[in-house]
Design an enzyme around this catalytic site. Sequence first.
Site, PDB file in Angstrom:
ATOM      1  N   ASP B 150      30.360  -5.011 -15.205  1.00  0.00           N
ATOM      2  CA  ASP B 150      31.578  -4.313 -15.652  1.00  0.00           C
ATOM      3  C   ASP B 150      31.739  -2.908 -15.080  1.00  0.00           C
ATOM      4  O   ASP B 150      32.813  -2.334 -15.157  1.00  0.00           O
ATOM      5  CB  ASP B 150      31.592  -4.235 -17.181  1.00  0.00           C
ATOM      6  N   GLY B 195      36.205  -8.293 -17.970  1.00  0.00           N
ATOM      7  CA  GLY B 195      36.292  -6.852 -18.211  1.00  0.00           C
ATOM      8  C   GLY B 195      37.126  -6.598 -19.450  1.00  0.00           C
ATOM      9  O   GLY B 195      38.336  -6.488 -19.376  1.00  0.00           O
ATOM     10  N   ARG B 196      36.456  -6.497 -20.585  1.00  0.00           N
ATOM     11  CA  ARG B 196      37.164  -6.373 -21.846  1.00  0.00           C
ATOM     12  C   ARG B 196      37.835  -5.012 -21.951  1.00  0.00           C
ATOM     13  O   ARG B 196      39.000  -4.885 -22.295  1.00  0.00           O
ATOM     14  CB  ARG B 196      36.157  -6.547 -22.980  1.00  0.00           C
ATOM     15  N   GLU B 251      41.015  -9.822 -18.578  1.00  0.00           N
ATOM     16  CA  GLU B 251      40.973 -10.547 -19.859  1.00  0.00           C
ATOM     17  C   GLU B 251      41.293  -9.613 -21.022  1.00  0.00           C
ATOM     18  O   GLU B 251      41.697 -10.051 -22.084  1.00  0.00           O
ATOM     19  CB  GLU B 251      39.589 -11.159 -20.073  1.00  0.00           C
ATOM     20  N   GLN B 304      31.712 -15.163 -11.945  1.00  0.00           N
ATOM     21  CA  GLN B 304      31.843 -13.726 -11.662  1.00  0.00           C
ATOM     22  C   GLN B 304      30.511 -12.995 -11.824  1.00  0.00           C
ATOM     23  O   GLN B 304      30.260 -11.998 -11.169  1.00  0.00           O
ATOM     24  CB  GLN B 304      32.871 -13.086 -12.606  1.00  0.00           C
ATOM     25  N   ARG B 305      29.686 -13.455 -12.731  1.00  0.00           N
ATOM     26  CA  ARG B 305      28.442 -12.730 -12.957  1.00  0.00           C
ATOM     27  C   ARG B 305      27.217 -13.431 -12.370  1.00  0.00           C
ATOM     28  O   ARG B 305      26.114 -12.876 -12.426  1.00  0.00           O
ATOM     29  CB  ARG B 305      28.241 -12.440 -14.448  1.00  0.00           C
TER      30      ARG B 305
END
Lengths: 410, 410
Positions: B150, B195-196, B251, B304-305
């Site tokens: 992030d 990415g909250r 997101e 993504q991770r």
Amino acid sequence: MLALIGNAVVGQSGGPTAAINATLAGVIRGAIDARDSGVIGTLYGMRNGIEGFLGERIIDLFDAFDTEEKLKLLERTPAAALGSCRRRLKGHLEDAATYSKILEILKKYNIRYFFYIGGNDSMDTVLKLSDYAKDNGYEIKVVGVPKTIDNDLPVTDHTPGFGSAAKFIATTVKEILRDVAVYTIPAVTIVEIMGRDAGWLTASAALAGQNDGIGPDLIYLPERAFDVDAFIKDVKDRLSIHPAVLVCASEGIRTADGEYLGAKGGTLDAFGHKQLSGAGKVLEGIVKAEIGCKVRSIELNLPQRCASHIASLTDLTESDLVGRGAVAAALSGKTGVMMTFIREGGEEYSVSVGSADIGGIANGVKGVPAEYINESGNYVTDDCVEYLRPLIVGEAMPYFENGVPKHIIL
Amino acid sequence: MLALIGNAVVGQSGGPTAAINATLAGVIRGAIDARDSGVIGTLYGMRNGIEGFLGERIIDLFDAFDTEEKLKLLERTPAAALGSCRRRLKGHLEDAATYSKILEILKKYNIRYFFYIGGNDSMDTVLKLSDYAKDNGYEIKVVGVPKTIDNDLPVTDHTPGFGSAAKFIATTVKEILRDVAVYTIPAVTIVEIMGRDAGWLTASAALAGQNDGIGPDLIYLPERAFDVDAFIKDVKDRLSIHPAVLVCASEGIRTADGEYLGAKGGTLDAFGHKQLSGAGKVLEGIVKAEIGCKVRSIELNLPQRCASHIASLTDLTESDLVGRGAVAAALSGKTGVMMTFIREGGEEYSVSVGSADIGGIANGVKGVPAEYINESGNYVTDDCVEYLRPLIVGEAMPYFENGVPKHIIL
């Protein structure tokens, strides 16, 4: 027999793949050779398939790809560089105007070789065009070159584009296996994989486990009726062995009554195919309701067909080969054929390029055969893995610039 | 000052990344050097972070990684090889038993160096442990090593793990751009990116366009209130320019009242963080209802991770460096610190490794600053691209075997 002398045209149709441009590069390379030997004048590229051809949207590909460097870049660029379309020709009795327009353009540009790179629907177009030209006394060789990530065309051992999609899936599933294993609490992860009617892509998830024996826990293909109760039992059984359970399921799994699991909210595409989504989400709901542990679903989505950064070198090499082979077949007088791969016998994997009459191919679907699915219907067999294994071998890395792949854009 | 002589332990915590094992490899390499100079006896690895440490589930990492070849394989293996946990320590006043248990194990194994690789929550654990040991007269150096895709930790220029995730996103978005451009009918594709609270990952989608100028059409970050009417207008404007419109959205986008767009059906995780899903689906519904063209949403999800097959070489190199740096910092007497990257000035990108007191870091969040977002709130600025650009440079290809990456599994 003397080869026809004239121009050629090539088009791309249907859904993109990571290898469809390698086939285009192969056709261009074959045509360059034919130009050098005085047979082909120029090679046109139709923009957006037969749709663009009808609007005379064509470009000269010998101009656009005047260096081998550009062809190499084309090979490593995903999706159809010429653009694509989803138009499927009706019969010429139903749509005479379209056929006479095509014939008019073919004559205008003196096109004697017509190459069409596509899937099932595109092969149908090749057959109709070849027949129509023959019936109308226009001498032309129409050759179809298969491409589909789904690997669902009959006669050919496999389809160009499949190996790269399978390599993306096997690699991604392997990475997800590492990811989900880091926690100790029971959790189910569901990976939804493309393939409405054919389970080849979903089956290739098994390749994730070929080296270290740690593959997905469960694999469900659309060729076998999906039983919800058996699924719940399968997942519970796996959870009793280890906490992180990975399930790979085709978007096309359906229950014994033929209903797609992900059918809710489905729509129809231009060919009347049902557009699916949500098998993974439906399975996620089932696990949540019936088992109650942590659950997540992942839809691999478009990257399955365009992730050229993890393309299979075997696939790209063969895709180029089949493109060159199409030109050779046309020059030798073949028409109304689709190019095929024939897997040679022997210890080492090798293929040769052949061709087959499209009559027996267009509109056919080759699913995963029963002997490639285990008795319980929740995994593939060793024979299936053996068949799939060589298709993803070798890496064809993109050319990078500032950390991202270089693509060629027409 | 003489370095403390004793053993060391390292753990991994929080969500996996493609680079967290490169940092582990760096810690191991640093500890091997310290062993050779007689300071560190052995390096233990805790399985599943502090959770496993409390159960004395530890392994000897000098045994497990007795060759440089194994360390190289570790670097290219995604996700936490030691396992991870999501446990965050309470204060020692609230949970005295846990702290005294930890102290007991530290004494039992004569552990004088404690390295913890993780995100915000893990840095909080480092701070609490360091303070507790000091208060109880146990001499130990506790050093945090950041990792998070992030990029949302304060003080450090960027976080290990971010560059690889950003490279995966930029590459995948670039490939999707090729894919969606093949048809001529108006269609909107929405890519939902992790990415909250911090939009760094979504911002990195802009890197897809850095070489050829063709990037996503619109980029929406959580740092700016999301206006549905403005979104509809933005999309219509872009559709009037070309048919295939690509939208990248975090997101975590939320409307001016603070409500997450994808909040419906959300749940809470162990830290009380809201688990999100569905911003992309919500946007898809808006386009369908308000514009009516073809629309599709793609959630990039776990790859993504963990997509280490497209890791950033810059990221992996720096991740190793910061792991070695942590050992050096501890040996020099530092405790209660988090390792950081300091971007050096000058034309060429370069970083040095530093450290900072955790007090100002734990529980802080560094979002994308206002000057990195354009006025309309629908794209990032050139300055943002300049900041991101070097972090994804260089390729760190996996070692392949039978067409899939080789991983090391403990």
